[in-house]
Write a protein that holds these residues in place. Structure first.
Motif, mmCIF file in Angstrom:
data_model
loop_
_atom_site.group_PDB
_atom_site.id
_atom_site.type_symbol
_atom_site.label_atom_id
_atom_site.label_comp_id
_atom_site.label_asym_id
_atom_site.label_seq_id
_atom_site.Cartn_x
_atom_site.Cartn_y
_atom_site.Cartn_z
ATOM 1 N N LEU A 3 -36.786 -22.975 -75.575
ATOM 2 C CA LEU A 3 -35.908 -24.032 -76.037
ATOM 3 C C LEU A 3 -34.550 -23.722 -75.425
ATOM 4 C CD1 LEU A 3 -35.865 -26.498 -77.862
ATOM 5 C CD2 LEU A 3 -35.176 -25.010 -79.733
ATOM 6 N N ILE A 4 -34.101 -24.567 -74.489
ATOM 7 C CA ILE A 4 -32.878 -24.313 -73.742
ATOM 8 C C ILE A 4 -31.818 -25.288 -74.218
ATOM 9 C CG2 ILE A 4 -31.856 -24.197 -71.448
ATOM 10 C CD1 ILE A 4 -34.808 -23.825 -70.426
ATOM 11 N N HIS A 54 -47.113 -16.294 -65.526
ATOM 12 C CA HIS A 54 -46.507 -15.903 -64.249
ATOM 13 C C HIS A 54 -45.698 -17.014 -63.584
ATOM 14 C CE1 HIS A 54 -48.776 -12.221 -64.618
ATOM 15 N NE2 HIS A 54 -49.862 -12.944 -64.815
ATOM 16 N N GLU A 55 -45.467 -18.125 -64.269
ATOM 17 C CA GLU A 55 -44.649 -19.203 -63.710
ATOM 18 C C GLU A 55 -43.186 -18.781 -63.723
ATOM 19 O OE1 GLU A 55 -43.870 -24.003 -64.168
ATOM 20 O OE2 GLU A 55 -44.936 -22.955 -65.760
ATOM 21 N N ARG A 56 -42.454 -19.243 -62.703
ATOM 22 C CA ARG A 56 -41.030 -18.943 -62.603
ATOM 23 C C ARG A 56 -40.219 -20.193 -62.904
ATOM 24 N NH1 ARG A 56 -40.102 -16.914 -56.810
ATOM 25 N NH2 ARG A 56 -41.424 -18.700 -56.453
ATOM 26 N N ILE A 57 -38.997 -19.955 -63.358
ATOM 27 C CA ILE A 57 -38.059 -21.037 -63.622
ATOM 28 C C ILE A 57 -36.666 -20.518 -63.295
ATOM 29 C CG2 ILE A 57 -37.798 -20.438 -66.060
ATOM 30 C CD1 ILE A 57 -37.538 -23.442 -66.678
ATOM 31 N N ILE A 58 -35.840 -21.390 -62.736
ATOM 32 C CA ILE A 58 -34.442 -21.039 -62.506
ATOM 33 C C ILE A 58 -33.623 -21.693 -63.614
ATOM 34 C CG2 ILE A 58 -32.432 -21.355 -61.013
ATOM 35 C CD1 ILE A 58 -34.300 -21.302 -58.621
ATOM 36 N N MET A 111 -28.826 -32.110 -77.181
ATOM 37 C CA MET A 111 -30.253 -32.041 -77.395
ATOM 38 C C MET A 111 -30.831 -30.953 -76.504
ATOM 39 S SD MET A 111 -33.012 -35.054 -76.988
ATOM 40 C CE MET A 111 -34.317 -35.038 -78.153
ATOM 41 N N ALA A 112 -31.657 -30.112 -77.072
ATOM 42 C CA ALA A 112 -32.239 -28.983 -76.354
ATOM 43 C C ALA A 112 -33.429 -29.438 -75.511
ATOM 44 C CB ALA A 112 -32.686 -27.924 -77.353
ATOM 45 N N LEU A 113 -33.631 -28.742 -74.400
ATOM 46 C CA LEU A 113 -34.750 -29.009 -73.507
ATOM 47 C C LEU A 113 -35.871 -28.049 -73.866
ATOM 48 C CD1 LEU A 113 -35.951 -30.335 -70.915
ATOM 49 C CD2 LEU A 113 -34.863 -28.474 -69.646
ATOM 50 N N LYS A 114 -37.068 -28.587 -74.061
ATOM 51 C CA LYS A 114 -38.238 -27.755 -74.347
ATOM 52 C C LYS A 114 -39.024 -27.583 -73.057
ATOM 53 C CE LYS A 114 -38.577 -29.601 -78.974
ATOM 54 N NZ LYS A 114 -39.356 -30.409 -79.916
ATOM 55 N N VAL A 115 -39.290 -26.323 -72.708
ATOM 56 C CA VAL A 115 -40.023 -26.006 -71.487
ATOM 57 C C VAL A 115 -41.171 -25.081 -71.850
ATOM 58 C CG1 VAL A 115 -39.889 -24.922 -69.214
ATOM 59 C CG2 VAL A 115 -37.932 -26.185 -70.094
ATOM 60 N N GLY A 163 -27.737 -26.251 -73.953
ATOM 61 C CA GLY A 163 -26.503 -26.044 -73.212
ATOM 62 C C GLY A 163 -26.178 -27.288 -72.401
ATOM 63 N N ASP A 164 -24.950 -27.370 -71.958
ATOM 64 C CA ASP A 164 -24.508 -28.517 -71.179
ATOM 65 C C ASP A 164 -24.454 -28.184 -69.697
ATOM 66 O OD1 ASP A 164 -24.157 -30.072 -73.455
ATOM 67 O OD2 ASP A 164 -22.092 -29.386 -73.736
ATOM 68 N N ASN A 165 -24.973 -29.089 -68.894
ATOM 69 C CA ASN A 165 -24.884 -28.999 -67.436
ATOM 70 C C ASN A 165 -25.355 -27.667 -66.869
ATOM 71 O OD1 ASN A 165 -23.864 -31.617 -67.253
ATOM 72 N ND2 ASN A 165 -21.807 -30.870 -67.687
ATOM 73 N N ILE A 166 -26.467 -27.170 -67.379
ATOM 74 C CA ILE A 166 -27.055 -25.945 -66.858
ATOM 75 C C ILE A 166 -28.146 -26.354 -65.870
ATOM 76 C CG2 ILE A 166 -28.360 -23.861 -67.407
ATOM 77 C CD1 ILE A 166 -27.156 -24.046 -70.236
ATOM 78 N N PRO A 167 -28.053 -25.898 -64.620
ATOM 79 C CA PRO A 167 -29.112 -26.248 -63.674
ATOM 80 C C PRO A 167 -30.420 -25.544 -64.045
ATOM 81 C CG PRO A 167 -27.502 -24.804 -62.634
ATOM 82 C CD PRO A 167 -26.993 -25.110 -64.000
#
Length: 141
Positions: A30-31, A10-14, A1-5, A33-37
């Motif tokens: 829409l991210i 100007h916001e940052r994300i790692i 299942m994909a993560l919606k962010v 993938g498995d076990n992505i920090p």
């Protein structure tokens, strides 16, 4: 299942080992993938903002979470933990929960638990400040 962010301007994300900075407009990602920090800007601790023992522990756990080799930060983490438990033994139950998550390999939950340690430390520091304000008032009177 994909993560919606959704990112503010100007916001940052790692994501993984990359820091992504949004442009002037809101953006939706829409991210998948498995076990992505993944860490949003509000959850990122920098060396400059890690100005208390609990925040330094948060930074160490954060580095474990985003690192390809989390064990590289273990020595730093356990040295910091030893210092805080020596100074504030009442923090042990929170530390124990963080340790359990780290040993189980669930570093995101360890990071979430470390936020509780930062909040606990803030509570203790606020109580300390309040006691000293009362003492200063009594001394001045």
């Amino acid at each position: 299942m994909a993560l919606k962010v959704e990112l503010k301007p100007h916001e940052r994300i790692i994501i993984g080992s990359c820091v992504i900075t949004n442009t002037e407009q809101r953006a939706r990602l829409l991210i998948d993938g498995d076990n992505i920090p993944i860490l949003r800007e509000k959850d990122i601790m920098t060396p400059e903002t890690a100005d208390t023992p609990a925040k330094l522990i948060y930074l160490a756990v954060q580095l474990m979470y985003i690192a390809p080799n989390p064990t590289a930060s273990h020595a730093t983490y356990f040295n910091l933990v030893r210092d805080i438990v020596t100074a504030v033994p009442s923090a042990w139950p929170i530390i124990e929960a963080i340790n359990s998550h780290i040993l189980a390999g669930d570093l995101y939950l360890a990071l979430k638990e470390t936020r509780k340690l930062v909040a606990y430390e803030k509570k203790l520091l606020d109580q300390y400040d309040e006691l000293h304000k009362k003492a200063d008032v009594n001394t001045a009177a």
